[in-house]
Motif scaffolding. Structure first.
Motif, PDB file in Angstrom:
ATOM      1  N   LEU A 148       0.828 -56.813 -15.340  1.00  0.00           N
ATOM      2  CA  LEU A 148      -0.032 -56.556 -14.188  1.00  0.00           C
ATOM      3  C   LEU A 148      -1.345 -55.888 -14.575  1.00  0.00           C
ATOM      4  O   LEU A 148      -2.343 -56.014 -13.871  1.00  0.00           O
TER       5      LEU A 148
ATOM      6  N   GLY B 257      -0.858 -51.260 -11.450  1.00  0.00           N
ATOM      7  CA  GLY B 257      -0.130 -51.560 -10.225  1.00  0.00           C
ATOM      8  C   GLY B 257       0.532 -50.341  -9.624  1.00  0.00           C
ATOM      9  O   GLY B 257       0.730 -49.332 -10.306  1.00  0.00           O
TER      10      GLY B 257
ATOM     11  N   ASP C  92       4.279 -52.786  -6.656  1.00  0.00           N
ATOM     12  CA  ASP C  92       3.848 -53.933  -7.460  1.00  0.00           C
ATOM     13  C   ASP C  92       4.766 -54.112  -8.665  1.00  0.00           C
ATOM     14  O   ASP C  92       5.208 -55.225  -8.976  1.00  0.00           O
TER      15      ASP C  92
ATOM     16  N   ASP D  62       8.335 -55.202  -7.746  1.00  0.00           N
ATOM     17  CA  ASP D  62       8.412 -56.577  -7.270  1.00  0.00           C
ATOM     18  C   ASP D  62       8.377 -57.588  -8.405  1.00  0.00           C
ATOM     19  O   ASP D  62       8.909 -58.693  -8.259  1.00  0.00           O
ATOM     20  N   TYR D  63       7.798 -57.227  -9.530  1.00  0.00           N
ATOM     21  CA  TYR D  63       7.582 -58.207 -10.595  1.00  0.00           C
ATOM     22  C   TYR D  63       8.899 -58.830 -11.048  1.00  0.00           C
ATOM     23  O   TYR D  63       8.999 -60.043 -11.218  1.00  0.00           O
TER      24      TYR D  63
ATOM     25  N   TRP E 191      -6.850 -47.346  -3.045  1.00  0.00           N
ATOM     26  CA  TRP E 191      -5.398 -47.536  -3.035  1.00  0.00           C
ATOM     27  C   TRP E 191      -4.755 -46.271  -2.483  1.00  0.00           C
ATOM     28  O   TRP E 191      -5.002 -45.173  -2.999  1.00  0.00           O
TER      29      TRP E 191
ATOM     30  N   GLU F 207       2.690 -61.190  -4.965  1.00  0.00           N
ATOM     31  CA  GLU F 207       2.973 -60.023  -4.121  1.00  0.00           C
ATOM     32  C   GLU F 207       1.837 -59.926  -3.106  1.00  0.00           C
ATOM     33  O   GLU F 207       0.698 -59.625  -3.438  1.00  0.00           O
TER      34      GLU F 207
ATOM     35  N   ARG G 234      -0.314 -56.714  -2.590  1.00  0.00           N
ATOM     36  CA  ARG G 234      -1.179 -56.482  -3.748  1.00  0.00           C
ATOM     37  C   ARG G 234      -2.397 -57.406  -3.694  1.00  0.00           C
ATOM     38  O   ARG G 234      -3.528 -56.978  -3.991  1.00  0.00           O
ATOM     39  N   THR G 235      -2.181 -58.656  -3.309  1.00  0.00           N
ATOM     40  CA  THR G 235      -3.282 -59.608  -3.212  1.00  0.00           C
ATOM     41  C   THR G 235      -4.322 -59.139  -2.198  1.00  0.00           C
ATOM     42  O   THR G 235      -5.527 -59.212  -2.434  1.00  0.00           O
TER      43      THR G 235
END
Length: 395
Positions: free
Chosen positions: A220, A223, A227, A230-231, A256, A289, A292-293
C-alpha cells in the motif's frame, strides 16, 4: 489498541497519494525485466473474478501496470504446469487471489482456522475427502469434474460430494490450486505443488499476522489500520496485535481522520516518475477498498455488475480511468467483433478527454480490437470531443 510511538512524519495528501501510486506500480518506470511475476510479488495478491469483459481481472491488473503484456504470458507467470517450479498459488486472501508462492507459510494461521472450523456450509459425505486425496496422489493434477463431478445439479451452489471435499482440502492446505483451466480450478497435492522449503505450517499465528501486516503496508505504501486489515481480510484486532512489530512506522496524513502507517522505504525516497494512463479493473488492489479510494482520490467507485440494471449509475463493469496520478473518469466497456465499445463514459471534466481516449485506444489494441465506438457519454457536450480525440489516436 496497542500503545504506539507518536508519529514523527507528516505527509501531505498529495505525498500520500503518490506514495500509494508508486507502491502499487503506477508511478515510475515499470520493471519489465521482472514482468508479471514482479508485479505479483510487489502487490502480494491479485484478485480473481469470474467476470470477463475485456479480459479477466487477474489479466487486467498486470496490463494496467505494464501495458500490452501478452495474455498468455500473464497466465504463464501465475500458474505452474508440468515440471516447472511454481510461482504462485491460489488461496483466500482479500478474496480468491493469486499469491506469490513465497507467501504459502504466511497463511498457516488461516489454514489452521479452517481445520478447526466446527461448522461448514456443505456437509462432507463419508469417505469423499480420503477419496479425493487418493485420486490426486495417483493421477496428478485434476479439475473437480475430472475428480468425479463439480455439481449435483445445474444450480451453481449445489456442489457434489467431490467438490465439497476438494474445496475443503484446498482451504485446509492439503490441496492447492495450481492453475485455472477454462476457469476451472486444477487441484494438486500441496506436497507436490509447493516447494519443500515452503511447505510447512511452522509459523505461529502471531508471526503469520506480523508478516502479512508488514507486506500489506509495503504494497500500500501508506494506509490506515482499516486499509492494512482489508488487504488480506484480517481483523482489526489482529492488526493491532502485531503492527508495532511489523516494520511499518506511524505517520500522520493531511485530511485523514484515522492514524496511518507507512513503509519506511517509501518514506526514504520521494516518489517521482512517469504516471501510467490506463483503465483499471474494479478489482484492482489500487482501488478495491472503497473508503480508501475516496480518501486518496476523492473518487467514489463501486462495482455495479450485481446491481439491477435499472439502478446502475455507471454501468455493468465500469472501469476507472487513471491518468496523471488521478482517477479522471469511468468507462463501461464491451466488445463487438474487433470493436471496443464504450457503452457508457463518465468524465471528470473536459480535461479528462485526451487521457480517456488514450486509455481506450491502448486497451483496444491489447485485446486485438482495431476500432473504438462510443455509445453514451454522461456529459453529452463531451461526446464529440471524445470521438474526435479517439479518431486522432486511431489514425
Amino acid at each position: 489498541m496497542t500503545t504506539l510511538p507518536r508519529p514523527t512524519t507528516e505527509l501531505s495528501a498529495d505525498e500520500a497519494r503518490r506514495i500509494a501510486l508508486r507502491a502499487q506500480g503506477f508511478l515510475g518506470a515499470p520493471d519489465r525485466r521482472s514482468g508479471v511475476r514482479g508485479i505479483l510479488r510487489a502487490l502480494g495478491a491479485v484478485q480473481l473474478d469470474t467476470i470477463s469483459v475485456l479480459a479477466r481481472s487477474h489479466e487486467l491488473v498486470p496490463y494496467a501496470r505494464l501495458g500490452a503484456v501478452g495474455r498468455g504470458a500473464v497466465e504463464d507467470a501465475y500458474w505452474t504446469t508440468g515440471s516447472r517450479a511454481p510461482h504462485a498459488f491460489e488461496y483466500w486472501s482479500h478474496a480468491a487471489c493469486v499469491l506469490p508462492v513465497e507467501e504459502w507459510p504466511h497463511f498457516a494461521f488461516r489454514r489452521r482456522a479452517y481445520r478447526d472450523r466446527p461448522l461448514w456450509n456443505h456437509e462432507l459425505p463419508d469417505g469423499a475427502y480420503d477419496q479425493v486425496i487418493k485420486q490426486l496422489r495417483a493421477e496428478g493434477p485434476l479439475t473437480a469434474t475430472e475428480l468425479g463431478g463439480a455439481k449435483r445439479t445445474s444450480e451453481w451452489w449445489d456442489w457434489s460430494g467431490t467438490k465439497i471435499a476438494v474445496e475443503r482440502a484446498l482451504m485446509e492446505g492439503e490441496v492447492v490450486c495450481v492453475e485455472r483451466r477454462g476457469w476451472k480450478r486444477v487441484y494438486d497435492l500441496a506436497e507436490r505443488a509447493i516447494p519443500e522449503a515452503l511447505l510447512h505450517d511452522e509459523l505461529d499465528d502471531t508471526e503469520c499476522l506480523r508478516r502479512l501486516v508488514g507486506l500489506a503496508g509495503r504494497s500500500l505504501g501508506v494506509g490506515t489500520r482499516a486499509d492494512i486489515a482489508d488487504y488480506h481480510r484480517l481483523k482489526a484486532e489482529q492488526v493491532d496485535a502485531v503492527i508495532a512489530d511489523s516494520g511499518l512506522v506511524p505517520v500522520t496524513v493531511e485530511g485523514w481522520s484515522k492514524p496511518a502507517w507507512a513503509d519506511p522505504a517509501a518514506l526514504a525516497a520521494p516518489p517521482r516518475g512517469r504516471h501510467r494512463t490506463t483503465l483499471l479493473s474494479p478489482f484492482d488492489s489500487l482501488i478495491w477498498e472503497r473508503a480508501r479510494t475516496e480518501r486518496i482520490f476523492g473518487f467514489t467507485h463501486r462495482l455495479e455488475a450485481y446491481v439491477p440494471k435499472p439502478k446502475r449509475v455507471y454501468g455493468y463493469f465500469a472501469m476507472p480511468v487513471l491518468a496523471g496520478g488521478r482517477l479522471v473518469g469511468r468507462v463501461d466497456p464491451a466488445r463487438a467483433g474487433r470493436t471496443l465499445v464504450a457503452k457508457q463514459v463518465t468524465l471528470e471534466g473536459r480535461k479528462a478527454v485526451p487521457a480517456v481516449a488514450r486509455a481506450l485506444v491502448e486497451a483496444a489494441g491489447w485485446v486485438d480490437c482495431t476500432n473504438v465506438r462510443v455509445e453514451r457519454v454522461d456529459a453529452p457536450e463531451l461526446r464529440e470531443p471524445l470521438v474526435l480525440e479517439l479518431a486522432r489516436a486511431l489514425a
